[in-house]
Enzyme design. Sequence first.
Site, PDB file in Angstrom:
ATOM      1  N   CYS A   2      40.267  40.431  43.949  1.00 59.01           N
ATOM      2  CA  CYS A   2      40.254  39.744  45.234  1.00 59.01           C
ATOM      3  C   CYS A   2      39.514  40.555  46.286  1.00 59.01           C
ATOM      4  O   CYS A   2      39.538  41.784  46.265  1.00 59.01           O
ATOM      5  CB  CYS A   2      41.680  39.500  45.714  1.00 59.01           C
ATOM      6  SG  CYS A   2      42.737  38.632  44.556  1.00 59.01           S
ATOM      7  N   ARG A  27      32.907  40.514  43.297  1.00 62.06           N
ATOM      8  CA  ARG A  27      34.132  41.081  42.749  1.00 62.06           C
ATOM      9  C   ARG A  27      34.813  40.122  41.769  1.00 62.06           C
ATOM     10  O   ARG A  27      35.676  40.531  40.991  1.00 62.06           O
ATOM     11  CB  ARG A  27      35.095  41.432  43.890  1.00 62.06           C
ATOM     12  CG  ARG A  27      34.572  42.510  44.817  1.00 62.06           C
ATOM     13  CD  ARG A  27      35.408  42.623  46.074  1.00 62.06           C
ATOM     14  NE  ARG A  27      36.763  43.082  45.803  1.00 62.06           N
ATOM     15  CZ  ARG A  27      37.133  44.345  45.784  1.00 62.06           C
ATOM     16  NH1 ARG A  27      36.232  45.288  46.025  1.00 62.06           N
ATOM     17  NH2 ARG A  27      38.376  44.694  45.554  1.00 62.06           N
ATOM     18  N   TRP A  74      41.104  36.080  43.129  1.00 58.36           N
ATOM     19  CA  TRP A  74      41.064  36.052  41.668  1.00 58.36           C
ATOM     20  C   TRP A  74      42.506  35.871  41.218  1.00 58.36           C
ATOM     21  O   TRP A  74      43.352  36.726  41.451  1.00 58.36           O
ATOM     22  CB  TRP A  74      40.474  37.355  41.132  1.00 58.36           C
ATOM     23  CG  TRP A  74      40.233  37.354  39.655  1.00 58.36           C
ATOM     24  CD1 TRP A  74      39.140  36.863  38.999  1.00 58.36           C
ATOM     25  CD2 TRP A  74      41.087  37.910  38.647  1.00 58.36           C
ATOM     26  NE1 TRP A  74      39.269  37.072  37.644  1.00 58.36           N
ATOM     27  CE2 TRP A  74      40.450  37.706  37.397  1.00 58.36           C
ATOM     28  CE3 TRP A  74      42.324  38.553  38.664  1.00 58.36           C
ATOM     29  CZ2 TRP A  74      41.006  38.125  36.196  1.00 58.36           C
ATOM     30  CZ3 TRP A  74      42.886  38.967  37.468  1.00 58.36           C
ATOM     31  CH2 TRP A  74      42.233  38.752  36.255  1.00 58.36           C
ATOM     32  N   ASN A  98      45.397  41.660  48.404  1.00 55.08           N
ATOM     33  CA  ASN A  98      44.848  42.055  47.111  1.00 55.08           C
ATOM     34  C   ASN A  98      45.872  42.952  46.433  1.00 55.08           C
ATOM     35  O   ASN A  98      46.376  43.887  47.042  1.00 55.08           O
ATOM     36  CB  ASN A  98      43.529  42.807  47.285  1.00 55.08           C
ATOM     37  CG  ASN A  98      42.895  43.170  45.952  1.00 55.08           C
ATOM     38  OD1 ASN A  98      43.259  42.628  44.919  1.00 55.08           O
ATOM     39  ND2 ASN A  98      41.944  44.087  45.976  1.00 55.08           N
ATOM     40  N   GLY A  99      46.176  42.672  45.167  1.00 52.38           N
ATOM     41  CA  GLY A  99      47.157  43.451  44.432  1.00 52.38           C
ATOM     42  C   GLY A  99      48.247  42.561  43.872  1.00 52.38           C
ATOM     43  O   GLY A  99      48.096  41.336  43.786  1.00 52.38           O
ATOM     44  N   GLU A 475      29.514  47.414  23.007  1.00 56.47           N
ATOM     45  CA  GLU A 475      29.059  47.060  24.342  1.00 56.47           C
ATOM     46  C   GLU A 475      28.206  45.800  24.316  1.00 56.47           C
ATOM     47  O   GLU A 475      28.322  44.935  25.197  1.00 56.47           O
ATOM     48  CB  GLU A 475      28.290  48.226  24.967  1.00 56.47           C
ATOM     49  CG  GLU A 475      27.585  47.932  26.279  1.00 56.47           C
ATOM     50  CD  GLU A 475      28.518  47.556  27.412  1.00 56.47           C
ATOM     51  OE1 GLU A 475      28.011  47.136  28.474  1.00 56.47           O
ATOM     52  OE2 GLU A 475      29.755  47.665  27.267  1.00 56.47           O
ATOM     53  N   LYS A 479      29.079  42.393  26.379  1.00 52.60           N
ATOM     54  CA  LYS A 479      28.166  41.769  27.331  1.00 52.60           C
ATOM     55  C   LYS A 479      27.970  40.284  27.011  1.00 52.60           C
ATOM     56  O   LYS A 479      27.970  39.439  27.895  1.00 52.60           O
ATOM     57  CB  LYS A 479      26.802  42.471  27.309  1.00 52.60           C
ATOM     58  CG  LYS A 479      26.742  43.766  28.042  1.00 52.60           C
ATOM     59  CD  LYS A 479      26.882  43.561  29.537  1.00 52.60           C
ATOM     60  CE  LYS A 479      27.426  44.810  30.197  1.00 52.60           C
ATOM     61  NZ  LYS A 479      28.851  45.023  29.989  1.00 52.60           N
ATOM     62  N   GLU A 482      31.108  38.275  27.841  1.00 54.34           N
ATOM     63  CA  GLU A 482      31.341  38.201  29.282  1.00 54.34           C
ATOM     64  C   GLU A 482      30.531  37.095  29.941  1.00 54.34           C
ATOM     65  O   GLU A 482      31.056  36.346  30.775  1.00 54.34           O
ATOM     66  CB  GLU A 482      30.979  39.532  29.945  1.00 54.34           C
ATOM     67  CG  GLU A 482      31.987  40.640  29.760  1.00 54.34           C
ATOM     68  CD  GLU A 482      31.543  41.921  30.436  1.00 54.34           C
ATOM     69  OE1 GLU A 482      32.367  42.531  31.117  1.00 54.34           O
ATOM     70  OE2 GLU A 482      30.374  42.319  30.279  1.00 54.34           O
ATOM     71  N   HIS A 498      35.355  45.439   4.728  1.00 58.28           N
ATOM     72  CA  HIS A 498      36.809  45.459   4.823  1.00 58.28           C
ATOM     73  C   HIS A 498      37.360  44.248   5.569  1.00 58.28           C
ATOM     74  O   HIS A 498      38.453  44.303   6.130  1.00 58.28           O
ATOM     75  CB  HIS A 498      37.274  46.752   5.497  1.00 58.28           C
ATOM     76  CG  HIS A 498      36.946  47.973   4.708  1.00 58.28           C
ATOM     77  ND1 HIS A 498      37.718  48.431   3.664  1.00 58.28           N
ATOM     78  CD2 HIS A 498      35.891  48.824   4.789  1.00 58.28           C
ATOM     79  CE1 HIS A 498      37.177  49.512   3.141  1.00 58.28           C
ATOM     80  NE2 HIS A 498      36.056  49.773   3.808  1.00 58.28           N
ATOM     81  N   LYS A 598      34.971  42.074  39.074  1.00 64.10           N
ATOM     82  CA  LYS A 598      34.152  43.281  38.997  1.00 64.10           C
ATOM     83  C   LYS A 598      35.003  44.536  38.929  1.00 64.10           C
ATOM     84  O   LYS A 598      34.777  45.418  38.109  1.00 64.10           O
ATOM     85  CB  LYS A 598      33.219  43.342  40.215  1.00 64.10           C
ATOM     86  CG  LYS A 598      32.281  44.549  40.212  1.00 64.10           C
ATOM     87  CD  LYS A 598      31.301  44.479  39.055  1.00 64.10           C
ATOM     88  CE  LYS A 598      30.339  45.636  39.060  1.00 64.10           C
ATOM     89  NZ  LYS A 598      29.514  45.673  37.838  1.00 64.10           N
TER      90      LYS A 598
END
Length: 603
Positions: A2, A27, A74, A98-99, A475, A479, A482, A498, A598
Site C-alpha cells: 500500500c 508499489r 493492496w 499500510n501494514g 529467476e 519473472k 510474475e 526425478h 513492489k
Amino acid sequence: MCGILGIVSKKDIISPMVEGLKKLAYRGYDSSGLATINNKTIIKRRASGKIENLEKILSSNPIKGNIGIAHTRWATHGVPNETNAHPHATNRVAIVHNGIIENYKDIIASLKSKFLLDSETDSEVIAHLFTSYLEDGLDINEAVMKLIDSLNGAFAIGILISNQNRLIAVRKGSPLAIGYGDNQNYIGSDAVGLAPYTKKISYLEDGDWAVLDFEKVQIFNKGREVKREINFTNVSRLSIEKGGFKHYMHKEIHEQPTAIGETLKSYIDLDRKTFNITSSLFNKDINRITMVACGTSSYACRVARFWFEKLANIPVHIDIASEYRYRNIIHSEDELVMFISQSGETRDTIACLEEVKKAKIKNFSIVNVSDSSIARLSDDTIVTLAGPEIGVASTKAFTTQLFTLLTLAIKLGVIKNQISLKEEKELIDELIEIPSLMNKTLDKESEIRSIASEIYTAKDILYIGRGESHAIALEGALKLKEISYIHAEGYAAGELKHGPIALVDENVPIIGILPTNKLFDKTASNLAEVYARGGKIIGITDEVGAKKIDDISSHIFTIEKCSQICQPIILTIPIQLLAYHIAVFKGTDVDQPRNLAKSVTVE
C-alpha cells in the site's frame, strides 16, 4: 505494498495528490482513494481498480481542499472493492493505513457498542478507535500515544481530523517519510512518492508520530518532541518517468549497464585496480556466512553462494526470510549474517534482522535505499546503485545485487589470502567488462522477441540449469510467472529425471541455461533427454555451446564469451527480456502485475 500520501498546503491539493498516487502505483495496488476537509467536514472519494477509475469519479463529482490524505491499497483483509478502499472515515477522523493490525478483532469486540464497521478491513478500526480517544477528551498527542499502545502489528498511518488543518503521520514498523516544501509539507510511503514535490525528506523512526501544517513539522516520540535528520534525496522526477519506453520494466532492463557501471565506479578504484569497499565486518575471522532474503533477492544469494565458496573458501547457508525465524537457529561467533533487499523495507527480512541483532551476531545488509529500515538497523550496509526501480518485477536491482555480491566475494577472498593481488586485478578487469557485455546482449533483443513470439501461447514453461545457472533458471521462471501469468518452474537440470520430466511434451518449451563451463556437458545431456521426449528446447548459451546443442534446439540465443564468474549476470539479460516480450505479446499489465506488490511490508 500500500502507498500513503498526504499534503497540507495553502493551495488546492486534489490534482497533485492524484499525480502522487500515480507515482506510488508501482508499489502494487487494487484500489485507490483520497480524502480532504471542507468546512470542517471530511469528504472522500474512492474507487476499485486503476487510478483512472478514481479520476473519473473526481471528474464527475469533484472536490477541493488544501489538506488531504491519499492511498493505493493492496488488499490483505477484505476483497479489493470501493468499500474496502482507503481512506476510512468517521464523522470526525479519516485515516489511510499500510501494514496489518493484528488485534483488530479484539478492538472491534471492545468497541462494538460504539460503532458499526462499513468495510471488511483491519484498517477501519483505526479511525473509530482514534475517534473514541478524541471524544474522551484526549488531545492529539495523547490520542496518538494511546493509539500506538493499542495497536499490535506493523503499521504506517496518515490521519485527518475534521476540525484541524493539520496532518498526522504515525509509524511503527512500516516505513513513512516526511517531505518539506515551501508553504506546504507532505507525508509519503517513500522517496519515489514524494519525488514530484520535494527533495527534502526525513524518515520517521519506530514509535514516531509527526504533526504537520503548511508552515512547520513537529515530530514526537514517547510524548517528547524529537529531531530527525533531513536528507536530500537523489530520486528525481526524470528517474521515475518512462523515458520513451512503453513500460518501466523495459526501461529498467536497458538501464542495467549504466547501473552496473555506477556501482562499479563506487566499489572499485579503476586506476589502481583495487576495491574501495571498507567494512570491519569483512575480515579474516569470518568462517561462515548466512544469507537471508526473499523472492528475487534470494536467487541472488543462491548465485552468490558459489562465488563466496569458490573465491573466499567460506561455507554459505541461505535462508528464505519468511522461514528463517521459525527454526532453531544455531549461530557461531565467526558467522556473518547478510540481509539482501531491494527496498530495505521487506517486513520478513526486517524481522529476521531484529532477531539476529538480539542474538548479537554480526550482520551486514545490501539494499538499494540508503535510508531504509534495514540499512538503519544493520551493523554495516552497502548500497547498490540501481536507482529507483518502478516495475514490480525486479530487474536492475537483481543484477546490481549480483554484482555487489560478486565484488564482496572477491574482496573477502583477498582478505583471507585465497586470491593473490595479481588475481585480484585480473578479476577486476573481468568486472569492468560487464557493462559492455550487457550492452552487447541488449543489442540482440530482437532475437529474444522473435523467440517470445513463438512460445507466448504456452501454458507451461520449464527453465533448467546447473550450478549458478540453476539460480538463474529459478529467476527466469519467477519473472515469467510474475508478469505473463504462465505457469513456469525452474529446476536443477539433474533433477528432471526425478519427476519433472513427466511434464514434458511437444507443448512445453524448455529454457536451457547452459554457458560453456564444467557443467555444460551434463546440462546438454539433460536437454537431450528432454528432446527425446518431444520437448521444444530454447538454449541460452555462448557461441561455443551453441554449436554443441544446435541439433536438439528449436532456438538458441547466444551471449558474448565471458569469464565464468561473470556468466550469471550476463545470462540474466535474456531471461528478463524473454519474460518481458512474452508478457507484451499476451497483453498483460507488465509494470503492475495482478496480486503483486513492489515492496512487501507485511508478513
